[in-house]
Design an enzyme around this catalytic site. Structure first.
Site, PDB file in Angstrom:
ATOM      1  N   GLU A 219      13.778  -7.119   9.434  1.00 31.88           N
ATOM      2  CA  GLU A 219      13.268  -6.746  10.661  1.00 31.88           C
ATOM      3  C   GLU A 219      12.901  -5.264  10.534  1.00 31.88           C
ATOM      4  O   GLU A 219      12.155  -4.885  11.508  1.00 31.88           O
ATOM      5  CB  GLU A 219      14.683  -6.765  11.358  1.00 31.88           C
ATOM      6  CG  GLU A 219      15.240  -8.392  11.434  1.00 31.88           C
ATOM      7  CD  GLU A 219      14.203  -9.015  12.236  1.00 31.88           C
ATOM      8  OE1 GLU A 219      13.150  -8.605  12.827  1.00 31.88           O
ATOM      9  OE2 GLU A 219      14.167 -10.369  11.826  1.00 31.88           O
ATOM     10  N   THR A 249      -1.566  -8.570   0.342  1.00 34.23           N
ATOM     11  CA  THR A 249      -0.704  -9.741   0.535  1.00 34.23           C
ATOM     12  C   THR A 249      -1.467 -10.954   0.824  1.00 34.23           C
ATOM     13  O   THR A 249      -2.340 -10.953   1.737  1.00 34.23           O
ATOM     14  CB  THR A 249       0.137  -9.434   1.812  1.00 34.23           C
ATOM     15  OG1 THR A 249      -0.711  -9.248   2.892  1.00 34.23           O
ATOM     16  CG2 THR A 249       1.105  -8.449   1.675  1.00 34.23           C
TER      17      THR A 249
END
Length: 680
Positions: A219, A249
């Site tokens: 989060e 990524t």
């Protein structure tokens, strides 16, 4: 509900089973809201072009010139249960964050990624400079948290978000939905900034002893501006400027669960980075922030969160490594969610005293009781006036007193207007008839609409959720106060609504609430979302009801308020980026306007305003032949008749008494339109 959305959206990590059936749809949001996303994204990209600043905390400048320290305050919202987690459990989560963001050797966070050079520190000074352990505990039923109530958490307890990362620990989120936590995104409303996490996933001890604390890591990644690794699926050929906008990524077609070995996209040769904190894999699998993610987080800190890590703030929050925290004295503190109340309405005072208080003495001059030793007392005031409150908090070694002068304003409960009440939004004035629009964020809210095909007539009330980017925001149509003792008929609320979703997997909410104590307590009368709220087809274009639309209606029994002289009802829309929601024909104390009771064959005929005071206008089709109007009373007796000769005719209703009537419009003896007419 959508689990993700931008600008204070819900970035939620859910249980494996729940997530597999409720994946995040931020890619859908991004395609539909490019302009809204662009503003925040441009700031991040501009800063990435400039590079991360070298300014840092002076204490670390000699060996880590880019290290950023983030002061944290943890607000534990509990109701006396196990969700009131220990200080040790809270500290375990801070330790996990520092292991993960610093890639600490020998810890589960020591993966194949990079040191993000970000550390977290439980604040040792409050915003006004007092000694604290960085933990605030408040007993409240809001621990059973609904995501649309996040602003209420901030009302309970909130520290300046430019100086502290606000973390909220709760018992549950959305009634067992499987959501473990959610976060704000950079650029959202300041007073709604922070993260919310369920207690059993906060840390790795106590009630969270079965986990590794990576929900909070995930989060906070969103809080720093990171998207999921599966953002927009595989993206385009340029994997640096699609997907999650990070080069290193690898693209991921969809959320991963467990810890699989998979390459889900064919536009690259790299396996999915299942160890990345921003996937949905198991906690034990996660251990990576990439260099690209690190650079993006630092770009956010340099542009959108540029004050929180400055040396001045580190010193003033007590997070400098050279700061020696003394034994903190107790701090008395409290608040009430309702400071303007009516006589004989109970006021709940929420105790948020800090540093392990053990006992309390409350003083309520003019209230009943006049004093209390309860944690969260409820006090009634029988006399109008302005009242001060005093709280004395004690622990084994210290005492502190807080007095808030002129804190509670008590007025006589007003007598509401007489019933019945009817609103069909035909009057061009909006809002009308004492209705108030409650628009807390001064953004997208309720308005009068004439483009849609209303249930009857030409007007309805609409809120445009499709373009509303402040997800979770609630906007209300508040009806005037009603005196139910004046009603001799049906003590019921009737209304029609029309709604469509922009995606089948999430929905805005419509809630109807009522209060008889001037807003201190609101009771839920009606709540719908998803398929139960939808009346039209799912569509990404604006939903505009037409002749094919099926309006839904409901009857709500208000018999419980029959003896109340001041009842307020409000219709609350909570936006989740769905689509247009419409309301029409709101009536209190009138007979049901069931579907089919008004003859919808005559949709080309308009009759307004309704209710009417003097002049009733009737618009007929252009090719009118011989139309006539009959108006009957509730006994079926015709009290008014007229031949309608023009395409637009004004009819004088002055002679009719106030009350409910039935109208019938005929063409050459054939009934074209029927309905109810209320004379004011």
């Amino acid at each position: 509900m959508k689990i993700l959305a931008f600008l204070m959206a819900l970035f939620a990590v859910t249980d494996v089973a729940a997530q597999q059936s409720e994946p995040c749809y931020f890619d859908v949001y991004q395609r539909s809201h490019r302009e809204q996303i662009a503003a925040t994204e441009r700031k991040i990209q501009q800063q990435l072009q400039l590079g991360a600043p070298n300014q840092t905390n002076a204490m670390h400048a000699s060996h880590l010139p880019n290290l950023k320290i983030i002061p944290v305050v943890v607000h534990v919202i509990h109701n006396g249960g196990t969700e009131n987690i220990s200080n040790a459990q809270i500290q375990s989560q801070i330790d996990i964050l520092n292991e993960d963001f610093r890639r600490k050797a020998g810890s589960p966070g020591f993966g194949n990624g990079v040191d993000a050079e970000i550390e977290f520190c439980l604040a040792k000074k409050t915003p006004d400079g007092k000694c604290t352990n960085g933990i605030v505990r408040i007993q409240s039923t809001l621990t059973n948290h609904q995501t649309f109530q996040r602003s209420m958490l901030k009302q309970l307890s909130y520290w300046d978000n430019t100086r502290y990362l606000n973390m909220y620990v709760v018992k549950d989120i959305n009634s067992g939905s499987g959501i473990l936590g959610y976060s704000s995104f950079p650029g959202g409303p300041p007073d709604e900034d922070g993260i919310v996490v369920r207690h059993s996933y906060f840390g790795n001890t106590g009630t969270a002893s079965g986990g590794l604390g990576r929900t909070t890591t995930h989060e906070i990644g969103h809080w720093f501006g990171l998207y999921h690794t599966f953002q927009n699926g595989c993206g385009g050929a340029d994997t640096c400027n699609s997907g999650d906008n990070i080069c290193d990524t690898p693209p991921v077609t969809a959320p991963n669960f467990g810890c699989p070995n998979i390459n889900s996209c064919t536009n690259d040769s790299y396996p999915d980075q299942v160890a990345n904190y921003l996937d949905y894999t198991d906690d034990a699998c996660k251990s990576i922030f990439t260099l690209g993610q690190k650079n993006r987080m630092h770009a956010v800190l340099a542009s959108l969160r540029k004050d929180i890590w400055t040396q001045w703030n580190i010193d003033s929050t007590g997070c400098d490594s050279g700061f020696v925290s003394p034994t903190c004295k107790v701090i008395a503190d409290f608040m009430s969610l309702n400071q303007n109340v009516c006589t004989d309405g109970g006021v709940t005072f929420y105790n948020r005293s800090q540093n392990d208080p053990t006992s309390f003495i409350w003083l309520f001059p003019g209230g009943t009781p006049s004093s209390s030793t309860a944690t969260n007392p409820v006090v009634n005031y029988s006399t109008p006036g302005i009242y001060s409150i005093t709280l004395i908090a004690n622990n084994v070694s210290s005492s502190d007193t807080l007095t808030l002068t002129n804190y509670i304003n008590v007025t006589l409960q007003p007598v509401g207007q007489g019933l019945p009440f009817y609103e069909d939004f035909e009057n061009t004035m909006f809002p009308d008839k004492g209705i108030i629009v409650d628009n807390p964020d001064n953004g997208i809210t309720w308005q009068r609409d004439t483009q849609a095909k209303a249930f009857a007539g030409g007007g309805s009330a609409k809120i445009n959720n499709l373009i509303n980017t402040n997800y979770g925001q609630s906007d209300a149509l508040v009806l005037p106060a009603f005196d139910f003792t004046s009603l001799g008929g049906d003590a019921s609320l009737y209304f029609y609504w029309a709604y469509a979703r922009s995606d089948a997997n999430y929905s805005d909410d419509l809630t109807v609430l009522a209060t008889s104590d001037c807003g201190v307590t609101w009771n839920t009368l009606f709540n719908k979302s998803g398929a139960s709220l939808a009346t039209g087809p799912t569509q990404t274009t604006p939903y505009i009801p037409d002749n094919t639309t099926v309006w839904k209606t409901t009857r709500i029994n208000l018999g419980a308020y029959a003896s109340k002289k001041s009842v307020i009802i409000k219709f609350v829309n909570t936006t989740d980026g769905g689509n247009n929601l419409y309301l029409d024909n709101i009536s209190v104390g009138l007979w049901s306007l069931r579907v089919g009771e008004e003859n919808m064959m005559g949709n080309d005929i308009r009759i307004y305003p309704n209710p009417v005071k003097e002049i009733l206008t009737i618009e007929l089709p252009a090719n009118s032949e011989q139309y006539s109007l009959d108006i009957s009373d509730m006994m079926g007796r015709i009290v008014y008749s007229q031949i309608l000769k023009a395409n637009k005719e004004n009819v004088n209703m002055h002679e009719l008494r106030q009350g409910l009537y039935f109208y019938k419009i005929m063409n050459m003896g054939k009934i074209e339109k029927t309905g109810k007419l209320f004379k004011q």
